[in-house]
Design an enzyme around this catalytic site. Sequence first.
Site, PDB file in Angstrom:
ATOM      1  N   ASP A 255      -5.015   1.783  -0.561  1.00  0.00           N
ATOM      2  CA  ASP A 255      -4.435   1.345  -1.825  1.00  0.00           C
ATOM      3  C   ASP A 255      -4.432  -0.170  -1.906  1.00  0.00           C
ATOM      4  O   ASP A 255      -3.877  -0.853  -1.035  1.00  0.00           O
ATOM      5  CB  ASP A 255      -3.000   1.863  -1.940  1.00  0.00           C
ATOM      6  CG  ASP A 255      -2.354   1.461  -3.258  1.00  0.00           C
ATOM      7  OD1 ASP A 255      -2.496   2.209  -4.241  1.00  0.00           O
ATOM      8  OD2 ASP A 255      -1.719   0.375  -3.305  1.00  0.00           O
TER       9      ASP A 255
ATOM     10  N   TYR B 134      -3.294  -8.182  -5.787  1.00  0.00           N
ATOM     11  CA  TYR B 134      -2.985  -8.450  -4.381  1.00  0.00           C
ATOM     12  C   TYR B 134      -3.845  -9.563  -3.803  1.00  0.00           C
ATOM     13  O   TYR B 134      -3.560 -10.078  -2.722  1.00  0.00           O
ATOM     14  CB  TYR B 134      -3.184  -7.184  -3.535  1.00  0.00           C
ATOM     15  CG  TYR B 134      -2.297  -6.026  -3.874  1.00  0.00           C
ATOM     16  CD1 TYR B 134      -1.216  -6.145  -4.764  1.00  0.00           C
ATOM     17  CD2 TYR B 134      -2.531  -4.770  -3.309  1.00  0.00           C
ATOM     18  CE1 TYR B 134      -0.423  -5.062  -5.075  1.00  0.00           C
ATOM     19  CE2 TYR B 134      -1.725  -3.685  -3.611  1.00  0.00           C
ATOM     20  CZ  TYR B 134      -0.681  -3.829  -4.494  1.00  0.00           C
ATOM     21  OH  TYR B 134       0.105  -2.749  -4.796  1.00  0.00           O
TER      22      TYR B 134
ATOM     23  N   LYS C 199      -6.083  -1.440  -9.007  1.00  0.00           N
ATOM     24  CA  LYS C 199      -5.244  -1.445 -10.208  1.00  0.00           C
ATOM     25  C   LYS C 199      -5.611  -2.586 -11.158  1.00  0.00           C
ATOM     26  O   LYS C 199      -6.007  -3.675 -10.732  1.00  0.00           O
ATOM     27  CB  LYS C 199      -3.767  -1.583  -9.810  1.00  0.00           C
ATOM     28  CG  LYS C 199      -3.327  -0.570  -8.765  1.00  0.00           C
ATOM     29  CD  LYS C 199      -1.893  -0.803  -8.326  1.00  0.00           C
ATOM     30  CE  LYS C 199      -1.558   0.029  -7.107  1.00  0.00           C
ATOM     31  NZ  LYS C 199      -2.106  -0.553  -5.864  1.00  0.00           N
TER      32      LYS C 199
ATOM     33  N   HIS D 215      -1.454  -1.193 -13.583  1.00  0.00           N
ATOM     34  CA  HIS D 215      -0.480  -1.645 -12.583  1.00  0.00           C
ATOM     35  C   HIS D 215       0.942  -1.726 -13.136  1.00  0.00           C
ATOM     36  O   HIS D 215       1.914  -1.555 -12.395  1.00  0.00           O
ATOM     37  CB  HIS D 215      -0.895  -3.015 -12.039  1.00  0.00           C
ATOM     38  CG  HIS D 215      -0.400  -3.294 -10.660  1.00  0.00           C
ATOM     39  ND1 HIS D 215      -0.972  -4.207  -9.817  1.00  0.00           N
ATOM     40  CD2 HIS D 215       0.634  -2.784  -9.957  1.00  0.00           C
ATOM     41  CE1 HIS D 215      -0.331  -4.238  -8.673  1.00  0.00           C
ATOM     42  NE2 HIS D 215       0.659  -3.383  -8.724  1.00  0.00           N
TER      43      HIS D 215
END
Length: 323
Positions: A48, A53, A82, A115
């Site tokens: 994931d 990120y 996402k 997200h």
Amino acid sequence: MVRLTINSVLKHSSMKMPAIGFGTWQIKPEEIDTALNAAIDAGYRHIDTAYAYRNEDDIGTALKKMFESGKIKREDLFITTKLPPWANRREDVEAVLETSLARLQLNYVDLYLIHSPMGLQKPEDENTSIASLGLDMETDLLELWKGMEAQVEAGRTKYIGISKFNQSQIQRILDNCKIRPASLQNELHIYLQEKELVSFCYKNDITVTAFSAFGSPGTRSWSESARAAAIPLEDPIITEIAKKYNKQPSHILIRYLIEYGVAVIPKSSNPIRIKQNIDVFDFELSKEDYDKISNLDRGENGRIFGSVFFNKSIKHPEYPFPK
């Protein structure tokens, strides 16, 4: 009792999501290669990540080396990324997903999530902090979902889903979609079990994934209220049950959630803890212990990623949590 193994999957129609995954939020780029290799060696097959990120490049490099060496095959992995909140517009979805795919060095992802339902204004450049972005008050979730559906039709993702959505937002999507959401990823742990929302998702064939299974102890520095929040890993009932099964508290927290019927994506960059977190398939909770943990639910009082994390977003028309 739920019979689970390391190969257990949660099924939505034809989607098979491994019940435990490797979360990568806050893992530093320089730690990715070691951590991801440790995860694959330990048996994780669900990875994931997210555009926000800022580690997709490093994940892609690590995966490419694994594929080329024959360590693992692409088809043996379930990979999720996402759409960032600043791209919550139908016309932005394709370009952003293509960027994620290029960084991951993949032709497709298995699951692509919105997200957050709360749209943000576009950043000036890649180095702009998401926290500094203003709200996009014109976010249209139904139009955005059409942009997500187009990615399935184009083959860039096999399935699409949502994150941090509430029940009414999900229902709006269900009432107006061609392709139904395959998965919901939300904060979920012993103090915030979202029983009504999870039941709703079960009834609508939506797989649920829990993030923050340990209560995100790293967030305690964010605010005074966060510092005062209880930590699931330190709950006396959890520590008592852990001793009974000769396990760590983390094992009990993860095992409870997968017996509850949701996928879990614990995060660590430490190879020892990465291996430890997946060691939850050699025991089962008794009904008595399961019920004890079920009763730890605090409802909204247990939420961590609410107003503290999304403080300015409370004004957004799609803010999903009680105010």
